[in-house]
Motif scaffolding. Sequence first.
Motif, short mmCIF file in Angstrom:
data_model
loop_
_atom_site.label_atom_id
_atom_site.label_comp_id
_atom_site.label_asym_id
_atom_site.label_seq_id
_atom_site.Cartn_x
_atom_site.Cartn_y
_atom_site.Cartn_z
N THR A 132 1.01 -1.15 -0.29
CA THR A 132 0.23 -0.01 -0.20
C THR A 132 0.60 1.28 0.08
O THR A 132 0.53 2.35 -0.21
CB THR A 132 -0.89 -0.49 1.13
OG1 THR A 132 -0.01 0.24 2.50
CG2 THR A 132 -1.38 -1.17 1.10
N LYS A 133 2.34 1.43 0.47
CA LYS A 133 2.20 2.47 0.65
C LYS A 133 4.49 2.43 0.55
O LYS A 133 4.76 1.11 0.98
CB LYS A 133 2.32 3.03 1.99
CG LYS A 133 2.95 5.06 2.17
CD LYS A 133 2.11 5.43 3.83
CE LYS A 133 3.23 6.45 4.12
NZ LYS A 133 3.01 6.82 5.48
N VAL A 134 4.78 3.25 -0.03
CA VAL A 134 6.25 3.28 -0.26
C VAL A 134 6.87 4.81 0.60
O VAL A 134 5.97 5.73 0.15
CB VAL A 134 6.73 3.33 -1.10
CG1 VAL A 134 7.97 4.10 -1.30
CG2 VAL A 134 6.74 1.87 -2.41
N SER A 135 7.96 5.27 1.66
CA SER A 135 7.83 6.18 2.12
C SER A 135 9.46 6.24 2.25
O SER A 135 10.69 4.91 2.44
CB SER A 135 7.40 6.46 3.23
OG SER A 135 8.02 5.13 4.40
N ALA A 136 10.28 7.46 2.39
CA ALA A 136 11.56 7.25 2.35
C ALA A 136 11.89 8.85 2.92
O ALA A 136 11.08 10.23 2.87
CB ALA A 136 12.48 7.29 1.44
N ASP A 137 12.68 9.22 3.50
CA ASP A 137 13.66 11.14 2.87
C ASP A 137 15.06 10.74 2.20
O ASP A 137 15.66 10.07 2.59
CB ASP A 137 13.82 10.94 4.96
CG ASP A 137 12.88 10.94 6.06
OD1 ASP A 137 11.70 11.28 5.71
OD2 ASP A 137 13.64 10.45 7.03
N VAL A 138 14.33 11.69 1.45
CA VAL A 138 15.79 11.49 0.65
C VAL A 138 16.21 12.84 0.30
O VAL A 138 15.80 14.23 0.56
CB VAL A 138 14.70 11.56 -0.85
CG1 VAL A 138 14.20 10.22 -1.20
CG2 VAL A 138 13.60 12.29 -1.21
N GLY A 139 17.80 12.68 -0.71
CA GLY A 139 18.64 14.16 -0.76
C GLY A 139 19.78 13.65 -0.80
O GLY A 139 20.15 12.80 -1.39
N VAL A 140 20.52 15.03 -0.94
CA VAL A 140 22.16 14.10 -1.42
C VAL A 140 23.08 13.75 -1.14
O VAL A 140 22.36 15.11 -0.19
CB VAL A 140 22.24 15.76 -2.32
CG1 VAL A 140 23.79 15.45 -3.29
CG2 VAL A 140 21.35 16.35 -3.93
#
Length: 676
Positions: free
Chosen positions: A597-605
């Motif tokens: 049902t869900k994909v989540s993350a904290d993203v960045g360089v």
Amino acid sequence: MRHPHTRTSRRRVVGVLAVSLLALGTAAPSVAVAREQRSAPTEARGLALTPPMGFNNWNSTHCGPEFNESMVEGIADLFIEKGLKDAGYQYVNLDDCWALPARDANGRLVPDPVRFPHGIEAVADYVHAKGLKLGIYTSAGTKTCSSTGFPGALGHEENDARQFAEWGIDYLKYDNCNNQGADARQRYVTMRDALRDATGRTGRPIVYSICEWGDNKPWEWASGVGQLWRTTHDIQDKWSSMLSILKKNLPLAPYAGPGHWNDPDMLEVGNGGMTDTEYRTHFSMWSVMAAPLLIGSDLRKASPATLGILANKDVIAVDQDPLGKQGTVVSSEGGRWVVAKQMKDGSRAVALFNETDTPQHIATTARAVGLPQAPAYTLRDLWQHRNYNTAGAVSATVPAHGTVLVRVSPDRHWSKNPPAVELAADSAPLVVAGRPAALTSTVTDLGRTSAHDVSVSLTGPEGWTVRARSAPRAHAVPTGTTLTTRWAVTAPKGTPTGSYDLTLRTSYGSPAKVRATNTTTVTASVVVPPPAGTSYLGDLPWMSATNGYGPVERDTSNGESAAGDGRPITVGGVVYAKGLGTHAPSEVTYYTGKACTKVSADVGVDDEKGAKGTVSFEIWADGTKVASTGVLTNAMAAQPISADVTGAQVVRLVVTNGGDNTDSDHADWADARLTC
């Protein structure tokens, strides 16, 4: 057996360097520009009337110790032994590092005595004795491009050109490093004039390859200077590099023609960084673009598959067509490309090129590629080497990263050939070991005549079970109709995850009493259902992963080289224990089986790249983008991203380069989680 080296003088064929002249502007010209505006001698217009074909050592050896006299002469031998000379390859070209780091007391270039103990002239004699030609390299600067920096030709053009001609050089690649900011046109015109003067003195015509990487738009001015010009920076042996260069070179078709060619750089075929399917695309598209075909792999190590690609005379004939037209884009929607090349005999070479990561139906018509109306056409498949008839449709289901290359002509003898058929599967099946997966195949008649006694079969790896769930045969498939067959495919329990090839084959007859077959490969992926609950994506098996540099890393940043060379994931000063470390462009694919049902993350360089790096993160559910961040930079803290993936079979985590380039694009999916 090799001929012994000789220092005896050679008889030289009198000729003149082919250059047609082009004015550089409307302002009062300099002396060099004034020379450029002179008309080239009529007899000088016959050089490189088709794109040069040959070999260059750089992509496979760089400045390594294996680049030496023995290797170069061995390549000339292999041109003969492997049929490459017979296929059209002529030039054996030396790249950087052939010289000593300093000129002699007379200002002359000195061949490295370790690499070339008998000198360049002796190597030229050896190559010429084989009926081949020798090329050499230098730069339009004070030094060449290697880290050592060998002597460049800036300020030495006349002496160097004369030396090359005296040695028996037939081809000069003129690079762009250490040019001291001197005007590009001026530098390249000066060497053009020096080569012309050397030709006049020695009778040695030299093909002139301008290598300023497209920085100064040479397609707009260089047709009066050299016979070919690089349109891009250096190619790398990976799909993303080849694809980027292809897209930059395609729009330049109006500038190419006999004696003046767009050069998208050398071939990587056989160097190992791409699949054979991708290498066939590389060779097909370079040929449709009328590009120089310079082999960049070490032929001493070439596999039969590599030689089969490089020596395909049907494809080479497209590249070497004397009309000299570069192919033009007919359509390119959704990564499904149709590129057509006008041929001197009135036919069209048509490339159906699939940029995407899944099989695609790609179609056009004879009329759309510029052929006149006709009752039917002859269609020749240039990789299968077979002739068919078509009512006008040019269509195929093309594998991921693949190209179908055909030649279509309004031939009145079309009826002697069986009808063309398109053989396809509706999907690349996702198979859970021990459970049947569904697949549907189609056989569609594209011809003017019916296909008779049609049968279709599907086979898998040893131990797999494949069963037809509907009829795999038909008495006839008339023009424009389809035989559809449903299949159940089962992998044995315990089959490891990964990709497996299924072979789909059809056999049919025609009114001309000719039996024909058609075969394609369908890639099945053995997958594992995701666990219930919330899991870290770094702990789950992925279906596939592609990355700009190095592999995708689990729970560390991307180190750009070998697996496990990353550092702790750190974005905006925050360290994360879990996640995925990638480098744009990147794509990681997971099987979710309609259970998540869900994909989540904290993203960045990642912080490790200082102030550099620009990326954009995307989440895709099957074929739909369901979340994206826009462009992120190293100066930004980690950004949350999440997406509803309910009902998706497959989820893809995609990183792009932010629209500029891939410098320092270390992209972290920190704390990436999947809820099922």
